[in-house]
Design a protein around this motif. Structure first.
Motif, PDB file in Angstrom:
ATOM      1  N   PHE A 147     -39.852 -33.160  85.203  1.00 33.72           N
ATOM      2  CA  PHE A 147     -41.069 -32.342  85.775  1.00 33.72           C
ATOM      3  C   PHE A 147     -41.964 -31.954  84.898  1.00 33.72           C
ATOM      4  CE2 PHE A 147     -37.230 -31.261  88.476  1.00 33.72           C
ATOM      5  CZ  PHE A 147     -37.299 -32.182  89.277  1.00 33.72           C
ATOM      6  N   VAL A 148     -43.410 -32.103  85.349  1.00 31.86           N
ATOM      7  CA  VAL A 148     -44.377 -31.864  84.315  1.00 31.86           C
ATOM      8  C   VAL A 148     -45.289 -30.841  85.140  1.00 31.86           C
ATOM      9  CG1 VAL A 148     -46.606 -32.568  83.346  1.00 31.86           C
ATOM     10  CG2 VAL A 148     -44.719 -34.186  83.285  1.00 31.86           C
ATOM     11  N   LEU A 149     -45.223 -29.535  84.556  1.00 31.61           N
ATOM     12  CA  LEU A 149     -45.749 -28.350  85.261  1.00 31.61           C
ATOM     13  C   LEU A 149     -47.291 -28.157  84.812  1.00 31.61           C
ATOM     14  CD1 LEU A 149     -42.990 -28.018  85.450  1.00 31.61           C
ATOM     15  CD2 LEU A 149     -43.027 -25.762  84.947  1.00 31.61           C
ATOM     16  N   LYS A 150     -48.203 -28.395  85.794  1.00 31.60           N
ATOM     17  CA  LYS A 150     -49.615 -28.383  85.299  1.00 31.60           C
ATOM     18  C   LYS A 150     -50.119 -27.206  85.857  1.00 31.60           C
ATOM     19  CE  LYS A 150     -50.071 -33.441  84.980  1.00 31.60           C
ATOM     20  NZ  LYS A 150     -50.808 -34.589  85.413  1.00 31.60           N
ATOM     21  N   GLY A 151     -51.188 -26.782  85.246  1.00 31.09           N
ATOM     22  CA  GLY A 151     -52.020 -25.633  85.965  1.00 31.09           C
ATOM     23  C   GLY A 151     -52.635 -24.635  85.147  1.00 31.09           C
ATOM     24  N   HIS A 152     -51.968 -24.413  83.776  1.00 27.20           N
ATOM     25  CA  HIS A 152     -52.767 -23.728  82.810  1.00 27.20           C
ATOM     26  C   HIS A 152     -53.963 -24.361  82.225  1.00 27.20           C
ATOM     27  CE1 HIS A 152     -50.012 -20.523  81.925  1.00 27.20           C
ATOM     28  NE2 HIS A 152     -48.901 -21.468  81.889  1.00 27.20           N
ATOM     29  N   ASP A 153     -54.718 -23.658  81.658  1.00 25.70           N
ATOM     30  CA  ASP A 153     -56.186 -24.264  81.387  1.00 25.70           C
ATOM     31  C   ASP A 153     -56.403 -24.373  79.988  1.00 25.70           C
ATOM     32  OD1 ASP A 153     -57.003 -24.544  83.982  1.00 25.70           O
ATOM     33  OD2 ASP A 153     -57.779 -22.252  84.106  1.00 25.70           O
ATOM     34  N   SER A 154     -55.115 -24.057  79.328  1.00 23.37           N
ATOM     35  CA  SER A 154     -55.331 -24.119  77.682  1.00 23.37           C
ATOM     36  C   SER A 154     -53.856 -24.322  77.253  1.00 23.37           C
ATOM     37  CB  SER A 154     -55.941 -22.691  77.177  1.00 23.37           C
ATOM     38  OG  SER A 154     -56.080 -22.804  75.732  1.00 23.37           O
ATOM     39  N   GLU A 155     -53.629 -24.439  75.834  1.00 27.46           N
ATOM     40  CA  GLU A 155     -52.444 -24.700  75.329  1.00 27.46           C
ATOM     41  C   GLU A 155     -51.243 -23.616  75.902  1.00 27.46           C
ATOM     42  OE1 GLU A 155     -55.473 -25.294  72.162  1.00 27.46           O
ATOM     43  OE2 GLU A 155     -55.152 -23.721  73.563  1.00 27.46           O
ATOM     44  N   VAL A 156     -50.363 -24.038  76.247  1.00 27.41           N
ATOM     45  CA  VAL A 156     -48.964 -23.385  76.657  1.00 27.41           C
ATOM     46  C   VAL A 156     -48.100 -22.985  75.227  1.00 27.41           C
ATOM     47  CG1 VAL A 156     -46.970 -23.284  78.045  1.00 27.41           C
ATOM     48  CG2 VAL A 156     -49.226 -24.387  78.711  1.00 27.41           C
ATOM     49  N   PHE A 157     -48.141 -21.688  74.936  1.00 30.92           N
ATOM     50  CA  PHE A 157     -47.467 -21.467  73.646  1.00 30.92           C
ATOM     51  C   PHE A 157     -46.091 -20.970  73.577  1.00 30.92           C
ATOM     52  CE2 PHE A 157     -52.109 -20.058  72.611  1.00 30.92           C
ATOM     53  CZ  PHE A 157     -52.357 -21.010  71.865  1.00 30.92           C
ATOM     54  N   VAL A 158     -45.692 -20.171  74.831  1.00 26.93           N
ATOM     55  CA  VAL A 158     -44.367 -19.833  74.924  1.00 26.93           C
ATOM     56  C   VAL A 158     -43.777 -19.832  76.485  1.00 26.93           C
ATOM     57  CG1 VAL A 158     -44.581 -17.832  73.036  1.00 26.93           C
ATOM     58  CG2 VAL A 158     -45.608 -17.497  75.383  1.00 26.93           C
ATOM     59  N   CYS A 159     -42.475 -19.865  76.453  1.00 25.72           N
ATOM     60  CA  CYS A 159     -41.840 -20.009  77.556  1.00 25.72           C
ATOM     61  C   CYS A 159     -40.319 -19.279  77.658  1.00 25.72           C
ATOM     62  CB  CYS A 159     -41.648 -21.526  78.222  1.00 25.72           C
ATOM     63  SG  CYS A 159     -40.365 -22.434  76.986  1.00 25.72           S
ATOM     64  N   SER A 160     -39.899 -18.818  78.812  1.00 22.31           N
ATOM     65  CA  SER A 160     -38.769 -18.082  78.876  1.00 22.31           C
ATOM     66  C   SER A 160     -38.135 -18.174  80.232  1.00 22.31           C
ATOM     67  CB  SER A 160     -39.009 -16.497  78.724  1.00 22.31           C
ATOM     68  OG  SER A 160     -37.805 -15.797  78.626  1.00 22.31           O
ATOM     69  N   TRP A 161     -36.861 -18.595  80.293  1.00 17.14           N
ATOM     70  CA  TRP A 161     -36.243 -18.716  81.435  1.00 17.14           C
ATOM     71  C   TRP A 161     -35.573 -17.386  82.038  1.00 17.14           C
ATOM     72  CZ3 TRP A 161     -35.822 -23.055  84.263  1.00 17.14           C
ATOM     73  CH2 TRP A 161     -35.885 -24.347  83.618  1.00 17.14           C
ATOM     74  N   ASN A 162     -35.668 -17.306  83.330  1.00 18.89           N
ATOM     75  CA  ASN A 162     -35.168 -16.031  83.805  1.00 18.89           C
ATOM     76  C   ASN A 162     -33.548 -16.023  83.823  1.00 18.89           C
ATOM     77  OD1 ASN A 162     -34.015 -14.191  85.850  1.00 18.89           O
ATOM     78  ND2 ASN A 162     -36.125 -13.689  86.207  1.00 18.89           N
ATOM     79  N   PRO A 163     -32.826 -15.139  83.323  1.00 22.97           N
ATOM     80  CA  PRO A 163     -31.396 -15.327  83.209  1.00 22.97           C
ATOM     81  C   PRO A 163     -30.617 -15.293  84.530  1.00 22.97           C
ATOM     82  CG  PRO A 163     -32.090 -13.104  82.506  1.00 22.97           C
ATOM     83  CD  PRO A 163     -33.263 -13.820  82.674  1.00 22.97           C
ATOM     84  N   SER A 164     -31.304 -14.819  85.519  1.00 25.36           N
ATOM     85  CA  SER A 164     -30.434 -14.856  86.826  1.00 25.36           C
ATOM     86  C   SER A 164     -31.098 -15.452  87.953  1.00 25.36           C
ATOM     87  CB  SER A 164     -30.346 -13.240  87.307  1.00 25.36           C
ATOM     88  OG  SER A 164     -31.733 -12.780  87.269  1.00 25.36           O
TER      89      SER A 164
END
Length: 497
Positions: A147-164
């Motif tokens: 799945f490609v997630l589009k919407g940001h207007d600049s580089e995406v630097f970081v991500c984090s999964w919700n643990p629950s």
């Protein structure tokens, strides 16, 4: 057409970001006052600096190979195309012409002066809809599993999964974090967490980068750190709960302790701040480093380690007004630190080409891990314990380097077990699967690679449209997320591994 110094500085700043040199980008941005320019970064395309340099080289090539009337200077010339070195030292081109003419007069092969051609290695890379062809043994990730997630207007630097919950948080240079709900059929509408940035020194258009983010252990709070020096606390529903304005410069790293009652951060102002999540008051500030603090990691609920460009690692404890331990031994800035799952061993990596293992029971390193040929950007420990597939498996450390390799180290002898070398450019991020059987790596060659930790085999690969800043394995082990420099994220379904 001319360029101002502000425009040049901004292009260099963006190039450093796109190349993954985040710490250098932050430092350069501060020193060159990028925040004071009125340049709209959202309209500057990726690779702008390289593109401009390439066009300049092409102009110089035309200039030195054409006569004034536009005809070719030497129609029989089979010179290599002009390189960047030629562009800045055009006299070399004349020398190459002379050598060619001399060789032809002597009926010798054309030897010339061999120079490396300038190139942009990503120019012909495949898109998200295509698959990277590694070799016949690799199970390439198909479109139905990405799945490609589009919407940001600049580089995406970081991500984090919700643990629950199946929610992926992302942070970007566009001044937003986003919460992406993930389900079996795809991705729902993202919640946009807009960061209202304070006006640095009364100037407009302050840098907007969301530089770090992390969910607490039960997934009820998301903390984000920003270039404007503010930490923000959000709910899973996207509500801004609190803004913490105690820093004097960009925040590089932000971490919750396991219990979730303390939030720790590191930044360019050389200090570490711990906030109490019950009151959101500063619990304690630690100002022991002599240069920007690059990374922090909790050892347990009350002790943590921090590293800096000052080459020193400090271990600090709440309630104690000086470090309980300081580790010196790296000869260049320390980029990242990680405690092992038990909290007894600390791994560090540096621009000095080494990773080191430390214990609070001794003053010097336990192991000095040598083998990388360039700077090491990050490290990651394999998970251990009853939740892993092999509870008795040896503890492993993975390291990722600018030399394009990932190395796996065993800690009994401090030796390298496997060197993973399918990437073509620097590797910036690593993430183990929760069962410890696989390791995901992300590189600026645009590839997410998934490796077997038992054999070192490359088992899955996916190629995107931009360099990768971070990869994160989901807590349930069924997905891998990656952040790209082309403003997108990608979520891979890896259940078939």
């Amino acid at each position: 057409m001319s360029m101002s110094s502000d425009e040049v500085n901004f292009l260099v700043y963006r190039y450093l970001q796109e190349s993954g040199f985040q710490h250098s980008a932050f430092t350069f941005g501060v020193e060159s006052h990028v925040d004071q320019s009125n340049i709209n970064g959202s309209i500057v395309p990726p690779g702008a600096l390289v593109s401009i340099v390439q066009k300049g080289v092409q102009y110089v090539e035309a200039e030195v190979t054409l006569n004034e009337d536009g005809t070719i200077l030497d129609e029989n010339s089979d010179l290599d195309h002009v390189s960047l070195i030629d562009a800045v030292l055009p006299d070399i081109v004349t020398t190459r012409h002379t050598l060619l003419q001399q060789n032809r007069s002597l009926n010798k092969p054309d030897i010339g002066i061999k120079l490396e051609d300038s190139h942009y290695p990503h120019a012909n890379s495949v898109g998200h809809s295509e698959i990277m062809d590694i070799d016949g043994t690799v199970n390439d990730v198909g479109n139905n599993k990405a799945f490609v997630l589009k919407g940001h207007d600049s580089e995406v630097f970081v991500c984090s999964w919700n643990p629950s919950q199946d929610i992926l948080a992302s942070g970007s240079g566009d001044g937003t974090a986003r919460l992406w709900p993930i389900n079996e059929t795809g991705v729902g509408t993202a919640l946009i967490l807009r960061h209202q940035f304070k006006d640095l020194e009364n100037h407009k258009n302050a840098p907007k980068d969301v530089t770090s983010l992390e969910w607490n252990n039960d997934g009820t709070l998301l903390a984000t750190g920003s270039y404007d020096g503010q930490a923000r606390i959000w709910s899973p529903e996207g509500e801004l709960i609190k803004t913490l304005s105690d820093y004097k410069g960009p925040i590089f790293s932000i971490k919750w302790n396991k219990k979730g009652n303390y939030l720790l951060s590191a930044g360019v102002d050389k200090s570490n701040i711990v906030w109490d999540s019950n009151t959101w008051e500063v619990k304690q500030q630690f100002a022991f480093h002599q240069a920007p603090t690059l990374d922090v990691d909790w050892q347990n609920n009350t002790s943590f380690a921090s590293c800096s460009t000052d080459k020193i690692i400090h271990v600090c404890k709440l309630g104690v007004d000086k470090p309980v331990k300081s580790f010196e031994g790296h000869t260049s800035e320390v980029n990242a630190i990680k405690w092992d799952p038990s909290g007894s061993l600390l791994a560090s990596c540096s621009d000095d080409l080494s990773a080191k293992i430390w214990s609070t029971k001794q003053d010097t390193w336990m192991f000095d891990l040598q083998g990388h040929k360039k700077e090491i950007y990050t490290v990651a420990w394999s998970p251990t314990g009853p939740t892993t597939a092999c509870p008795n498996a040896p503890l492993l450390l993975a390291s990722a380097s600018y030399d394009t390799t990932v190395k796996l180290w065993e800690l009994e002898r401090g030796s390298c077990l496997l060197s993973l070398s399918k990437h073509q450019e620097p590797v910036y991020s690593l993430s183990f699967s929760p069962d410890g059987r696989y390791l995901a790596s992300g590189s600026f060659d645009r590839a997410i690679n998934v490796w077997s930790t038992q054999t070192g085999t490359l088992v899955h690969s996916f190629h995107g449209n931009g360099g990768i800043f971070e990869v994160q394995w989901s807590p349930r082990g069924d997905k891998v997320a990656a952040c790209f420099s082309d403003n997108t994220l990608c979520v891979l379904d890896v259940r078939s591994l």
